[in-house]
Design an enzyme around this catalytic site. Structure first.
Site, PDB file in Angstrom:
ATOM      1  N   SER A   9       0.778  -1.350   0.008  1.00 41.64           N
ATOM      2  CA  SER A   9       0.015   0.009   0.139  1.00 41.64           C
ATOM      3  C   SER A   9       0.784   1.408   0.125  1.00 41.64           C
ATOM      4  O   SER A   9       2.246   1.305  -0.079  1.00 41.64           O
ATOM      5  CB  SER A   9      -0.761  -0.039   1.361  1.00 41.64           C
ATOM      6  OG  SER A   9       0.164   0.123   2.366  1.00 41.64           O
ATOM      7  N   GLY A  10       0.381   2.302   0.220  1.00 43.22           N
ATOM      8  CA  GLY A  10       0.929   3.728   0.217  1.00 43.22           C
ATOM      9  C   GLY A  10       1.872   3.615   1.336  1.00 43.22           C
ATOM     10  O   GLY A  10       3.075   4.175   1.192  1.00 43.22           O
ATOM     11  N   HIS A  11       1.477   3.245   2.462  1.00 43.75           N
ATOM     12  CA  HIS A  11       2.481   2.970   3.660  1.00 43.75           C
ATOM     13  C   HIS A  11       3.489   2.208   3.270  1.00 43.75           C
ATOM     14  O   HIS A  11       4.492   2.449   4.047  1.00 43.75           O
ATOM     15  CB  HIS A  11       1.711   2.734   4.760  1.00 43.75           C
ATOM     16  CG  HIS A  11       2.310   2.695   6.444  1.00 43.75           C
ATOM     17  ND1 HIS A  11       2.990   3.714   6.725  1.00 43.75           N
ATOM     18  CD2 HIS A  11       2.405   1.491   7.183  1.00 43.75           C
ATOM     19  CE1 HIS A  11       3.461   3.200   7.959  1.00 43.75           C
ATOM     20  NE2 HIS A  11       3.304   1.884   7.982  1.00 43.75           N
ATOM     21  N   ASP A  31       0.226  -9.799   0.274  1.00 43.48           N
ATOM     22  CA  ASP A  31      -0.932  -9.079   0.818  1.00 43.48           C
ATOM     23  C   ASP A  31      -2.093 -10.193   0.336  1.00 43.48           C
ATOM     24  O   ASP A  31      -2.049 -10.665  -0.729  1.00 43.48           O
ATOM     25  CB  ASP A  31      -1.195  -7.614  -0.239  1.00 43.48           C
ATOM     26  CG  ASP A  31      -2.194  -6.745   0.312  1.00 43.48           C
ATOM     27  OD1 ASP A  31      -3.252  -7.278   0.210  1.00 43.48           O
ATOM     28  OD2 ASP A  31      -1.841  -5.593   0.710  1.00 43.48           O
ATOM     29  N   ASP A  32      -3.308 -10.004   1.225  1.00 44.99           N
ATOM     30  CA  ASP A  32      -4.119 -11.005   1.002  1.00 44.99           C
ATOM     31  C   ASP A  32      -4.966 -10.560  -0.504  1.00 44.99           C
ATOM     32  O   ASP A  32      -5.794 -11.510  -0.768  1.00 44.99           O
ATOM     33  CB  ASP A  32      -5.094 -11.282   2.107  1.00 44.99           C
ATOM     34  CG  ASP A  32      -4.374 -12.296   2.947  1.00 44.99           C
ATOM     35  OD1 ASP A  32      -3.430 -13.099   2.553  1.00 44.99           O
ATOM     36  OD2 ASP A  32      -4.854 -12.667   4.311  1.00 44.99           O
ATOM     37  N   GLY A  66      -1.017   0.735   7.977  1.00 42.45           N
ATOM     38  CA  GLY A  66      -1.165   1.843   8.663  1.00 42.45           C
ATOM     39  C   GLY A  66      -2.122   1.982   9.722  1.00 42.45           C
ATOM     40  O   GLY A  66      -2.160   2.258  10.684  1.00 42.45           O
ATOM     41  N   HIS A 133      11.413  13.578  25.806  1.00 37.69           N
ATOM     42  CA  HIS A 133      12.030  12.821  26.861  1.00 37.69           C
ATOM     43  C   HIS A 133      11.069  11.891  27.762  1.00 37.69           C
ATOM     44  O   HIS A 133       9.811  12.423  27.854  1.00 37.69           O
ATOM     45  CB  HIS A 133      12.994  13.416  27.763  1.00 37.69           C
ATOM     46  CG  HIS A 133      12.359  14.622  28.187  1.00 37.69           C
ATOM     47  ND1 HIS A 133      11.654  14.360  29.754  1.00 37.69           N
ATOM     48  CD2 HIS A 133      12.024  15.917  28.069  1.00 37.69           C
ATOM     49  CE1 HIS A 133      11.115  15.687  29.916  1.00 37.69           C
ATOM     50  NE2 HIS A 133      11.342  16.452  28.923  1.00 37.69           N
ATOM     51  N   HIS A 142       0.326   4.651  16.464  1.00 31.20           N
ATOM     52  CA  HIS A 142       0.529   5.336  15.345  1.00 31.20           C
ATOM     53  C   HIS A 142       0.877   6.952  15.608  1.00 31.20           C
ATOM     54  O   HIS A 142      -0.030   7.479  16.131  1.00 31.20           O
ATOM     55  CB  HIS A 142      -0.152   5.408  14.109  1.00 31.20           C
ATOM     56  CG  HIS A 142       0.099   6.030  12.926  1.00 31.20           C
ATOM     57  ND1 HIS A 142      -0.686   6.172  11.744  1.00 31.20           N
ATOM     58  CD2 HIS A 142       1.121   6.847  12.480  1.00 31.20           C
ATOM     59  CE1 HIS A 142      -0.278   6.830  10.918  1.00 31.20           C
ATOM     60  NE2 HIS A 142       1.029   7.555  11.311  1.00 31.20           N
TER      61      HIS A 142
END
Ligand code: ACO
Length: 208
Positions: A9-11, A31-32, A66, A133, A142
């Site tokens: 995909s794009g990600h 990929d399925d 993603g 930190h 994400h």
């Protein structure tokens, strides 16, 4: 090092760029939506079920999807041991030597992770985000492009922080929650909600 990407995909394109920037190579994209195994350019393409046939000690896997819940579903489905997963960090990222980055996690260009932060597994630290930190970023989170997690923040499993959002110091954000793009989070946010705006307010009580 060779990589197998799960999800084409794009990600996954951005992850492949990060892999190449480290001098490594993607050999397969699974990929399925692929029902048979075939070769396209330099890649083997096929359904996820062929993964075991492709694994060896020079090959690592990244789940390149993603959507956080789907990433977790696939990790649960394919049941690989943690050593099978790589950790991809773009060379432009700055990671404190006192911070840790887990397996299956991808760190995109220009990310900064400062001292004593813990970033767990299958996390996406997207382009130019900042993890300050003493933060704790749990698995399947994400942090979207240019989001800022300031000092001592905790982001629990599966949550997404939208693009350019910021989270004030020591705030805790629960599991499988969505923080809208551009929001500023000033107070703790519970599990399974969507919160947006400046300051962020809960608009939906269903998570991701
Ligand atoms: C490389 C990449 O592309 S990484 C991708 C990173 N993606 C992102 O950062 C996207 C983050 N997603 C968002 O911000 C989305 O707007 C969400 C998930 C917060 C909400 O989406 P939906 O659930 O579809 O909500 P919807 O669009 O129906 O909006 C509901 C209300 O919230 C408001 N709203 C939605 N998002 C935001 C936001 N980010 N900030 C302020 N208000 C917002 C809408 O204007 C709407 O208000 P209204 O009821 O007064 O009209």
């Amino acid at each position: 090092m060779h990589y197998i990407l799960i999800g084409d995909s794009g990600h996954s394109k951005v992850i492949e760029d990060c892999i190449r920037a480290n001098g490594h190579q993607v050999i397969a994209k699974l990929d399925d939506r692929y029902q048979s195994v075939f070769k396209e350019d330099v890649y083997i393409k096929g359904p996820m079920t062929i993964i075991q046939d492709l694994l060896d000690e020079k090959t690592k896997v990244i789940i390149s999807i993603g959507h956080n819940a789907t990433r977790r579903k696939i990790a649960q489905r394919i049941q690989l041991s943690e050593e099978c997963y790589g950790t991809v960090i773009h060379p432009s990222a700055i990671i404190s030597p006192t911070s840790t980055i887990g397996y299956g996690t991808v760190v995109m260009p220009n990310v900064v992770v400062n001292a004593d932060s813990i970033v767990e597994n299958h996390v996406i630290l997207n382009t130019s985000c900042i993890v300050e930190h003493d933060c704790a970023v749990q698995s399947f989170v994400h942090i979207s492009p240019s989001a800022v997690i300031t000092g001592g923040v905790s982001v629990q499993e599966g949550t997404q922080i939208g693009a350019r959002a910021s989270v004030n110091p020591t705030v805790k954000i629960g599991k499988w929650t969505m923080i809208g793009a551009g929001s500023t989070v000033t107070h703790h946010i519970p599990d399974n909600v969507t919160a947006v705006g400046v300051p962020a307010k809960i608009i939906k009580k269903e998570g991701l």
